[in-house]
Write a protein that holds these residues in place. Structure first.
Motif, mmCIF file in Angstrom:
data_model
loop_
_atom_site.group_PDB
_atom_site.id
_atom_site.type_symbol
_atom_site.label_atom_id
_atom_site.label_comp_id
_atom_site.label_asym_id
_atom_site.label_seq_id
_atom_site.Cartn_x
_atom_site.Cartn_y
_atom_site.Cartn_z
ATOM 1 N N PRO A 1 0.660 -1.295 0.011
ATOM 2 C CA PRO A 1 0.078 -0.158 0.005
ATOM 3 C C PRO A 1 0.536 1.338 0.584
ATOM 4 O O PRO A 1 0.362 2.468 -0.837
ATOM 5 C CB PRO A 1 -0.378 0.144 1.188
ATOM 6 N N GLU A 2 1.903 0.995 0.603
ATOM 7 C CA GLU A 2 2.914 2.242 0.485
ATOM 8 C C GLU A 2 3.212 2.508 -0.938
ATOM 9 O O GLU A 2 4.086 3.413 -0.645
ATOM 10 C CB GLU A 2 3.944 1.963 1.366
ATOM 11 N N ASP A 3 3.525 1.734 -1.787
ATOM 12 C CA ASP A 3 3.585 1.975 -3.094
ATOM 13 C C ASP A 3 2.864 3.178 -3.731
ATOM 14 O O ASP A 3 3.407 3.398 -4.869
ATOM 15 C CB ASP A 3 4.289 1.063 -3.836
ATOM 16 N N THR A 4 1.647 3.441 -2.865
ATOM 17 C CA THR A 4 0.365 4.161 -3.771
ATOM 18 C C THR A 4 0.995 5.108 -3.966
ATOM 19 O O THR A 4 1.632 6.213 -2.902
ATOM 20 C CB THR A 4 -0.511 3.789 -3.203
ATOM 21 N N ALA A 5 0.829 6.010 -5.662
ATOM 22 C CA ALA A 5 1.932 6.935 -5.645
ATOM 23 C C ALA A 5 1.607 7.473 -7.203
ATOM 24 O O ALA A 5 0.743 6.436 -7.849
ATOM 25 C CB ALA A 5 3.002 7.372 -5.635
ATOM 26 N N VAL A 6 1.679 8.732 -7.486
ATOM 27 C CA VAL A 6 1.864 8.875 -9.012
ATOM 28 C C VAL A 6 2.742 9.218 -9.603
ATOM 29 O O VAL A 6 4.177 8.939 -8.621
ATOM 30 C CB VAL A 6 1.566 10.333 -9.562
ATOM 31 N N TYR A 7 3.186 8.051 -10.416
ATOM 32 C CA TYR A 7 4.441 7.566 -10.978
ATOM 33 C C TYR A 7 4.994 8.157 -11.889
ATOM 34 O O TYR A 7 4.407 8.373 -12.899
ATOM 35 C CB TYR A 7 4.748 6.366 -11.071
ATOM 36 N N TYR A 8 6.510 9.115 -12.303
ATOM 37 C CA TYR A 8 6.653 9.786 -13.496
ATOM 38 C C TYR A 8 8.111 9.319 -14.183
ATOM 39 O O TYR A 8 9.208 8.991 -13.045
ATOM 40 C CB TYR A 8 7.161 11.412 -13.032
ATOM 41 N N CYS A 9 8.216 8.517 -15.072
ATOM 42 C CA CYS A 9 9.120 8.855 -16.038
ATOM 43 C C CYS A 9 10.237 9.840 -16.122
ATOM 44 O O CYS A 9 9.431 11.378 -16.213
ATOM 45 C CB CYS A 9 8.646 8.173 -17.446
ATOM 46 N N ALA A 10 11.299 10.116 -16.591
ATOM 47 C CA ALA A 10 12.179 11.226 -16.530
ATOM 48 C C ALA A 10 13.263 11.000 -17.610
ATOM 49 O O ALA A 10 14.045 9.817 -17.798
ATOM 50 C CB ALA A 10 12.727 11.970 -15.122
ATOM 51 N N ALA A 11 13.893 11.385 -17.496
ATOM 52 C CA ALA A 11 14.811 11.197 -18.902
ATOM 53 C C ALA A 11 15.902 12.729 -18.256
ATOM 54 O O ALA A 11 15.941 13.791 -18.465
ATOM 55 C CB ALA A 11 14.490 11.561 -20.211
ATOM 56 N N SER A 12 17.132 11.845 -18.653
ATOM 57 C CA SER A 12 18.672 12.645 -18.015
ATOM 58 C C SER A 12 19.301 12.708 -19.226
ATOM 59 O O SER A 12 20.044 11.638 -19.859
ATOM 60 C CB SER A 12 19.043 11.814 -16.930
ATOM 61 N N ARG A 13 20.491 14.200 -19.642
ATOM 62 C CA ARG A 13 21.155 13.466 -20.835
ATOM 63 C C ARG A 13 22.754 13.606 -19.998
ATOM 64 O O ARG A 13 23.577 13.623 -21.143
ATOM 65 C CB ARG A 13 21.265 15.801 -21.346
ATOM 66 N N LEU A 14 22.441 13.168 -18.673
ATOM 67 C CA LEU A 14 23.386 12.932 -18.699
ATOM 68 C C LEU A 14 24.943 12.270 -18.647
ATOM 69 O O LEU A 14 24.211 11.200 -19.433
ATOM 70 C CB LEU A 14 23.380 12.415 -17.035
ATOM 71 N N ARG A 15 25.577 12.099 -19.106
ATOM 72 C CA ARG A 15 26.393 12.024 -20.143
ATOM 73 C C ARG A 15 26.821 10.562 -19.187
ATOM 74 O O ARG A 15 27.793 9.108 -20.151
ATOM 75 C CB ARG A 15 28.170 12.554 -20.338
ATOM 76 N N PHE A 16 27.058 10.238 -18.396
ATOM 77 C CA PHE A 16 28.154 8.978 -17.854
ATOM 78 C C PHE A 16 26.708 8.961 -16.589
ATOM 79 O O PHE A 16 26.637 9.792 -15.689
ATOM 80 C CB PHE A 16 29.271 9.184 -17.447
ATOM 81 N N GLY A 17 26.747 7.578 -15.601
ATOM 82 C CA GLY A 17 26.831 7.082 -14.912
ATOM 83 C C GLY A 17 25.009 6.743 -15.013
ATOM 84 O O GLY A 17 24.430 7.288 -16.020
ATOM 85 N N VAL A 18 24.157 6.708 -13.989
ATOM 86 C CA VAL A 18 23.101 6.884 -13.312
ATOM 87 C C VAL A 18 22.354 8.220 -12.692
ATOM 88 O O VAL A 18 22.678 8.210 -11.306
ATOM 89 C CB VAL A 18 23.167 5.516 -12.815
ATOM 90 N N PRO A 19 21.875 8.961 -13.030
ATOM 91 C CA PRO A 19 21.303 10.404 -12.183
ATOM 92 C C PRO A 19 20.067 9.778 -11.129
ATOM 93 O O PRO A 19 19.613 8.693 -11.501
ATOM 94 C CB PRO A 19 20.710 10.912 -13.166
ATOM 95 N N ARG A 20 20.491 10.550 -10.061
ATOM 96 C CA ARG A 20 19.328 9.787 -9.308
ATOM 97 C C ARG A 20 18.748 10.838 -8.320
ATOM 98 O O ARG A 20 17.707 10.664 -7.089
ATOM 99 C CB ARG A 20 20.071 9.041 -7.799
ATOM 100 N N THR A 21 19.265 12.290 -8.468
ATOM 101 C CA THR A 21 18.571 13.334 -8.289
ATOM 102 C C THR A 21 18.270 13.698 -9.283
ATOM 103 O O THR A 21 17.776 13.886 -10.539
ATOM 104 C CB THR A 21 19.047 14.479 -7.515
#
Length: 125
Positions: free
Chosen positions: A88-108
């Protein structure tokens, strides 16, 4: 400009599964790292999971680790969030996002450049 369209949200019982999809517009999908965030009522938007441009690296919030899986299919220009053992605590609006960050895995959030409008996920107890 990249437009992101999420799909796959809905109502599910606790313990169930859902798969979210996000299909960005444009032909440069593989140029973006992709992520999923969520926002529950009365709470701030929070990071859920992210995947690198190639799909070779992923990162998860502790709250979903072991239950959610992010993946991407660059040939289909789609990123997925497989959600299992939903709570139940997973209830939320989920958003997809795209990052132009060149390397790695963006987390913020401020590392992401484009956002979808969100899809509602409701988990009943």
């Amino acid at each position: 400009q990249v437009q992101l369209v999420e799909s796959g949200g809905g109502l599910v019982q606790a313990g169930g599964s859902l798969r979210l999809s996000c299909a960005p517009s444009g032909r440069t999908f593989s140029s973006y790292a992709m992520g999923w965030f969520r926002q529950a009522p009365g709470k701030e938007r929070e990071f859920v999971a992210a995947v690198s441009k190639s799909g070779g690296s992923t990162y998860y919030a502790d709250s979903v680790k072991g239950r959610f899986t992010i993946s991407r299919d660059n040939a289909r220009n789609t990123v997925y969030l497989q959600m299992n053992s939903l709570k139940p605590e997973d209830t939320a609006v989920y958003y997809c996002a795209a990052s132009r960050l060149r390397f790695g895995v963006p987390r913020t959030q401020n590392e992401y450049d484009y956002w979808g409008q969100g899809t509602q996920v409701t988990v009943s107890s």
